[in-house]
Design an enzyme around this catalytic site. Structure first.
Site, PDB file in Angstrom:
ATOM      1  N   PRO A  95      36.043  -0.047  33.771  1.00 57.91           N
ATOM      2  CA  PRO A  95      35.497   0.912  32.808  1.00 57.91           C
ATOM      3  C   PRO A  95      34.252   1.620  33.360  1.00 57.91           C
ATOM      4  O   PRO A  95      33.873   2.679  32.879  1.00 57.91           O
ATOM      5  CB  PRO A  95      35.135   0.044  31.599  1.00 57.91           C
ATOM      6  N   GLU A 128      36.692 -11.184  32.079  1.00 57.88           N
ATOM      7  CA  GLU A 128      35.481 -10.369  31.863  1.00 57.88           C
ATOM      8  C   GLU A 128      35.246  -9.407  33.014  1.00 57.88           C
ATOM      9  O   GLU A 128      34.386  -8.537  32.954  1.00 57.88           O
ATOM     10  CB  GLU A 128      34.248 -11.263  31.689  1.00 57.88           C
ATOM     11  N   ARG A 166      54.423  11.274  41.859  1.00 53.39           N
ATOM     12  CA  ARG A 166      55.131  12.507  41.481  1.00 53.39           C
ATOM     13  C   ARG A 166      54.621  13.728  42.248  1.00 53.39           C
ATOM     14  O   ARG A 166      55.222  14.788  42.202  1.00 53.39           O
ATOM     15  CB  ARG A 166      55.107  12.730  39.965  1.00 53.39           C
ATOM     16  N   ASP A 181      52.366  21.948  36.585  1.00 57.84           N
ATOM     17  CA  ASP A 181      51.961  21.091  35.477  1.00 57.84           C
ATOM     18  C   ASP A 181      50.530  21.374  35.017  1.00 57.84           C
ATOM     19  O   ASP A 181      49.764  22.026  35.721  1.00 57.84           O
ATOM     20  CB  ASP A 181      52.062  19.622  35.902  1.00 57.84           C
TER      21      ASP A 181
HETATM   22  N1  SAM Z   1      33.871  -6.891  30.594  1.00 56.25           N
HETATM   23  C1  SAM Z   1      34.395  -5.627  31.036  1.00 56.25           C
HETATM   24  C2  SAM Z   1      33.605  -4.491  30.441  1.00 56.25           C
HETATM   25  O1  SAM Z   1      33.162  -4.622  29.299  1.00 56.25           O
HETATM   26  O2  SAM Z   1      33.438  -3.467  31.113  1.00 56.25           O
HETATM   27  C3  SAM Z   1      35.848  -5.463  30.637  1.00 56.25           C
HETATM   28  C4  SAM Z   1      36.792  -6.312  31.398  1.00 56.25           C
HETATM   29  S1  SAM Z   1      38.468  -5.959  31.040  1.00 56.25           S
HETATM   30  C5  SAM Z   1      38.800  -7.038  29.702  1.00 56.25           C
HETATM   31  C6  SAM Z   1      39.367  -6.646  32.380  1.00 56.25           C
HETATM   32  C7  SAM Z   1      39.729  -5.685  33.471  1.00 56.25           C
HETATM   33  O3  SAM Z   1      40.532  -4.648  32.951  1.00 56.25           O
HETATM   34  C8  SAM Z   1      38.602  -4.976  34.172  1.00 56.25           C
HETATM   35  O4  SAM Z   1      38.003  -5.789  35.169  1.00 56.25           O
HETATM   36  C9  SAM Z   1      39.298  -3.755  34.753  1.00 56.25           C
HETATM   37  O5  SAM Z   1      39.927  -4.060  35.986  1.00 56.25           O
HETATM   38  C10 SAM Z   1      40.363  -3.475  33.716  1.00 56.25           C
HETATM   39  N2  SAM Z   1      39.992  -2.375  32.798  1.00 56.25           N
HETATM   40  C11 SAM Z   1      39.684  -2.501  31.499  1.00 56.25           C
HETATM   41  N3  SAM Z   1      39.431  -1.312  30.953  1.00 56.25           N
HETATM   42  C12 SAM Z   1      39.568  -0.393  31.926  1.00 56.25           C
HETATM   43  C13 SAM Z   1      39.430   1.015  31.979  1.00 56.25           C
HETATM   44  N4  SAM Z   1      39.070   1.734  30.917  1.00 56.25           N
HETATM   45  N5  SAM Z   1      39.665   1.633  33.153  1.00 56.25           N
HETATM   46  C14 SAM Z   1      40.018   0.932  34.256  1.00 56.25           C
HETATM   47  N6  SAM Z   1      40.164  -0.413  34.254  1.00 56.25           N
HETATM   48  C15 SAM Z   1      39.939  -1.073  33.118  1.00 56.25           C
END
Ligand code: SAM
Length: 238
Positions: A95, A128, A166, A181
């Site tokens: 994120p 996490e 793609r 696109d």
């Molecule tokens: N504790 C983290 C936070 O609050 O930013 C969230 C961890 S999430 C439950 C587990 C994993 O999902 C992350 O390490 C990432 O690889 C992936 N993930 C979750 N949301 C994402 C997003 N919006 N974009 C990319 N990867 C994401």
């Protein structure tokens, strides 16, 4: 030559239907795409195949251990070396990353077509997240799918792979279709119509039945512009 993606994931099965069907299935079977999966569990030494532990400092949830991930990276590097493939960038889905956009996808594609790299390593987090020391040492790019939290990086990884695949020349039936696109020219796509000419009282715009290619192209451009102005004016500023 195939673009190779090494994907580090605790859930390689998530990718299975996508890997074998549709556009990706075609790219894999035509040798345009090479997907190699690496499960950190296979790089553990204890009987429980532990890949996570409690966070230092306390708090909820578990954190992915750096060591099995680092061992995955070492295995990827030695496999690439044995095949004479140069290692490309390592991308973590998070994120906290930069947003996944078409221009980021085009940038990855340009790196392959200009011969800068033919390989990417994708890291899918879980729980996490991942011990920061692994990220600091091994990750070059962090990509986010948007301002929301998913349970893992597998869906973002599939999203990047799909958008990339793609755009590989020859993978779609008609290469021009992905060129036209949404986002390719900072515009949304124009609307599309097919048979019948009248559906529930609504007729197809007459210009599309005119057979006049110039007028049709002008109409499509105009409508795409109007649609972008009303729905995504931010794109026009680019
Ligand atoms: N504790 C983290 C936070 O609050 O930013 C969230 C961890 S999430 C439950 C587990 C994993 O999902 C992350 O390490 C990432 O690889 C992936 N993930 C979750 N949301 C994402 C997003 N919006 N974009 C990319 N990867 C994401």
């Amino acid at each position: 030559m195939a673009t190779r993606f090494d994907i580090i994931t605790l859930f390689p099965d998530f990718f299975e239907p996508w890997r074998t069907t549709g556009v990706c299935g075609r790219a894999v079977s035509r040798g345009a795409l090479d997907l190699v999966f690496w499960n950190p569990r296979q790089f553990t030494s204890d009987v429980h195949q532990t890949v996570d532990d409690r966070p230092y400092g306390g708090g909820p949830g578990m954190v992915m251990l750096a060591q099995p991930l680092a061992d995955c990276m070492a295995a990827i590097s030695s496999d690439l070396l044995s095949k004479g493939i140069q290692k490309g960038p390592t991308i973590l889905f998070s994120p906290a990353g930069q947003s996944l956009t078409q221009s980021l996808v085009e940038n990855c594609l340009a790196q392959t077509s200009q011969g800068q790299t033919g390989q990417f390593t994708l890291v899918c987090g879980r729980y996490e997240g991942i011990d920061q020391r692994f990220i600091d040492r091994y990750v070059q790019v962090e990509i986010s799918l948007g301002d929301f939290v998913l349970s893992g990086g597998e869906i973002p990884a599939m999203t990047l792979l799909d958008a990339f695949t793609r755009r590989i020349p020859g993978v779609l039936g008609d290469d021009a279709s992905s060129q036209q696109d949404s986002f390719m020219a900072n515009l949304l796509d124009h609307p599309h119509y097919t048979r019948p000419e009248v559906f529930e009282g609504q007729a197809v715009p007459p210009v599309l039945l005119s057979g006049h290619h110039g007028k049709i192209a002008d109409w499509r451009k105009e409508v795409a512009l109007a649609l972008t102005k009303s729905k995504r004016p931010d794109l026009l500023k680019k």
